[in-house]
Design a protein around this motif. Structure first.
Motif, PDB file in Angstrom:
ATOM      1  N   ALA A  26      14.321  46.433  82.099  1.00  0.00           N
ATOM      2  CA  ALA A  26      13.373  47.072  81.189  1.00  0.00           C
ATOM      3  C   ALA A  26      14.011  47.317  79.820  1.00  0.00           C
ATOM      4  CB  ALA A  26      12.887  48.390  81.789  1.00  0.00           C
ATOM      5  N   LEU A  27      15.270  47.719  79.802  1.00  0.00           N
ATOM      6  CA  LEU A  27      15.962  47.969  78.537  1.00  0.00           C
ATOM      7  C   LEU A  27      16.117  46.682  77.728  1.00  0.00           C
ATOM      8  CD1 LEU A  27      17.414  50.032  76.742  1.00  0.00           C
ATOM      9  CD2 LEU A  27      19.471  49.619  78.073  1.00  0.00           C
ATOM     10  N   VAL A  28      16.489  45.602  78.392  1.00  0.00           N
ATOM     11  CA  VAL A  28      16.617  44.309  77.700  1.00  0.00           C
ATOM     12  C   VAL A  28      15.255  43.859  77.180  1.00  0.00           C
ATOM     13  CG1 VAL A  28      17.151  41.857  78.048  1.00  0.00           C
ATOM     14  CG2 VAL A  28      18.700  43.612  78.915  1.00  0.00           C
ATOM     15  N   HIS A  29      14.209  44.055  77.976  1.00  0.00           N
ATOM     16  CA  HIS A  29      12.860  43.685  77.544  1.00  0.00           C
ATOM     17  C   HIS A  29      12.468  44.478  76.297  1.00  0.00           C
ATOM     18  CE1 HIS A  29       8.427  43.789  77.496  1.00  0.00           C
ATOM     19  NE2 HIS A  29       8.540  42.537  77.936  1.00  0.00           N
ATOM     20  N   LEU A  53      15.124  54.583  78.132  1.00  0.00           N
ATOM     21  CA  LEU A  53      15.657  53.621  79.092  1.00  0.00           C
ATOM     22  C   LEU A  53      17.185  53.622  79.107  1.00  0.00           C
ATOM     23  CD1 LEU A  53      13.097  50.745  78.484  1.00  0.00           C
ATOM     24  CD2 LEU A  53      13.237  52.255  80.487  1.00  0.00           C
ATOM     25  N   ALA A  54      17.822  53.847  77.958  1.00  0.00           N
ATOM     26  CA  ALA A  54      19.289  53.922  77.924  1.00  0.00           C
ATOM     27  C   ALA A  54      19.784  55.145  78.696  1.00  0.00           C
ATOM     28  CB  ALA A  54      19.786  53.957  76.490  1.00  0.00           C
ATOM     29  N   VAL A  55      19.123  56.267  78.519  1.00  0.00           N
ATOM     30  CA  VAL A  55      19.496  57.477  79.259  1.00  0.00           C
ATOM     31  C   VAL A  55      19.239  57.266  80.750  1.00  0.00           C
ATOM     32  CG1 VAL A  55      18.881  59.904  79.647  1.00  0.00           C
ATOM     33  CG2 VAL A  55      19.220  59.055  77.325  1.00  0.00           C
ATOM     34  N   ALA A  56      18.137  56.618  81.094  1.00  0.00           N
ATOM     35  CA  ALA A  56      17.843  56.333  82.501  1.00  0.00           C
ATOM     36  C   ALA A  56      18.932  55.462  83.117  1.00  0.00           C
ATOM     37  CB  ALA A  56      16.477  55.655  82.625  1.00  0.00           C
TER      38      ALA A  56
END
Length: 98
Positions: A26-29, A53-56
């Motif tokens: 998801a982060l890359v997307h 998303l980075a924190v996740a």
């Protein structure tokens, strides 16, 4: 990483790795999408989603043993992105599928 004991430990490790993989996907997307696409689909801005998303990903990567409350919050944030935001971003940038 932590030491894993028994079948339950292996299952929890597999779930954590699966969640981490989904979050990294998801982060890359999100990184690859245009910034204006987020506002076009009336969602949070790109920097906010990148932060969430980075924190996740960090929570899943450095979390304590098992799946704690913070890991569940990270999984829910990833799920919201993948189930709600990603399809709309793809639709607005590629057009509707026929």
């Amino acid at each position: 990483m932590e030491q894993v004991y028994g079948l339950t430990g292996w299952i929890m490790l597999a779930l954590r790795l699966l969640a981490l993989g989904a979050t990294v996907f998801a982060l890359v997307h999100a990184v690859r999408q245009r910034s204006d696409a987020f506002t076009a689909v009336d969602k949070l801005t790109k920097p906010i989603w990148l932060g969430i998303l980075a924190v996740a990903a960090l929570l899943l990567l450095v979390g304590s043993s098992g799946l704690g409350l913070l890991a569940f919050i990270a999984i829910i944030a990833t799920g919201i992105y993948l189930a709600d935001v990603r399809p709309k971003l793809d639709e607005v940038q590629r057009g509707p599928r026929w």
